[in-house]
Write an enzyme that holds these catalytic residues in place. Structure first.
Site, PDB file in Angstrom:
ATOM      1  N   ASP A 128       0.868  -1.182   0.000  1.00  0.00           N
ATOM      2  CA  ASP A 128       0.000   0.000   0.000  1.00  0.00           C
ATOM      3  C   ASP A 128       0.898   1.223   0.000  1.00  0.00           C
ATOM      4  O   ASP A 128       1.574   1.506   0.999  1.00  0.00           O
ATOM      5  CB  ASP A 128      -0.914  -0.007   1.227  1.00  0.00           C
ATOM      6  CG  ASP A 128      -2.022   1.045   1.143  1.00  0.00           C
ATOM      7  OD1 ASP A 128      -1.839   2.033   0.404  1.00  0.00           O
ATOM      8  OD2 ASP A 128      -3.056   0.867   1.807  1.00  0.00           O
ATOM      9  N   ARG A 130      -0.092   4.368  -0.469  1.00  0.00           N
ATOM     10  CA  ARG A 130      -0.830   5.618  -0.283  1.00  0.00           C
ATOM     11  C   ARG A 130      -0.263   6.451   0.857  1.00  0.00           C
ATOM     12  O   ARG A 130       0.119   5.936   1.896  1.00  0.00           O
ATOM     13  CB  ARG A 130      -2.307   5.329  -0.034  1.00  0.00           C
ATOM     14  CG  ARG A 130      -3.024   4.807  -1.267  1.00  0.00           C
ATOM     15  CD  ARG A 130      -4.449   4.417  -0.972  1.00  0.00           C
ATOM     16  NE  ARG A 130      -4.519   3.284  -0.055  1.00  0.00           N
ATOM     17  CZ  ARG A 130      -5.654   2.733   0.355  1.00  0.00           C
ATOM     18  NH1 ARG A 130      -6.802   3.226  -0.059  1.00  0.00           N
ATOM     19  NH2 ARG A 130      -5.628   1.698   1.164  1.00  0.00           N
TER      20      ARG A 130
END
Length: 203
Positions: A128, A130
């Site tokens: 991930d 982000r």
């Protein structure tokens, strides 16, 4: 680094076949990654508005892909935030930050049996990628320092708090499980602690 509001424009939204919702789209200058992220002001935000940072998902948000729950989550967020008053932060972080083509490459590996996180790793990419720094910047530009966070993802709350945004409550979203996306949702619950209660669908 601080950001500031660039423009505001009214846009009626209609998602998921639901009723039209009046929104104000806000653009920014000075965001840390230089991306064209948007905030939508929905309803009448109070002192502690309901906020959802929603990462862009072209396949789910636009084309209605059943491999994820992004489209239903986006439609739900618009409706719930319009009722409560708050902000939808639409973040240009396709594929949990890896981009559209890489996301589709990861889908191909998932078809071979890998889960969503293992597929990213097999491509040499982060599980991930982000970063919610820009979400905190957007809230700061909107003079929002305390929120109720509409999300099942504990990392969103942790990153916003680290960036100086007070999260009073983490409000869970609905669970939009189907036979097509249950493996994806189960991986989110088991590997990254998403607060999801899944029905007894086949994996």
């Amino acid at each position: 680094m601080t950001a500031e509001v660039r423009t505001r424009v009214r846009i009626p939204l209609r998602l998921g076949g639901g009723p039209a919702v009046d929104a104000e789209a806000v653009t920014f200058r000075g965001l840390a990654d230089g991306g064209e992220h948007l905030a939508f002001v929905l309803g009448t935000p109070g002192d502690v508005p309901l906020v959802r940072p929603h990462s862009e998902c072209l396949t789910g948000d636009v084309f209605g892909s059943a491999r994820c729950d992004c489209g239903p989550q986006l439609a739900e967020a618009v409706t719930r935030i319009a009722e409560a008053g708050g902000y939808l932060l639409y973040l240009r972080q396709e594929g949990r930050g890896i981009g559209l083509y890489n996301k589709l490459d990861a889908y191909a590996l998932q078809d071979g049996g890998l889960d969503t996180y293992a597929a990213n790793a097999a491509l040499g990419l982060p599980e991930d990628a982000r970063d919610y720094t820009v979400a905190a910047q957007m809230l700061g530009a909107l003079d929002v320092g305390r929120v109720d966070l509409l999300s099942n993802n504990p990392d969103k709350a942790a990153q916003l708090r680290a960036a100086g945004i007070a999260v009073r409550e983490q409000v869970p979203t609905g669970v939009f499980a189907t036979e097509n996306n249950v493996r994806y949702l189960r991986a989110k619950a088991e590997q990254t602690g998403h607060t999801l209660t899944l029905p007894g669908l086949a994996s």
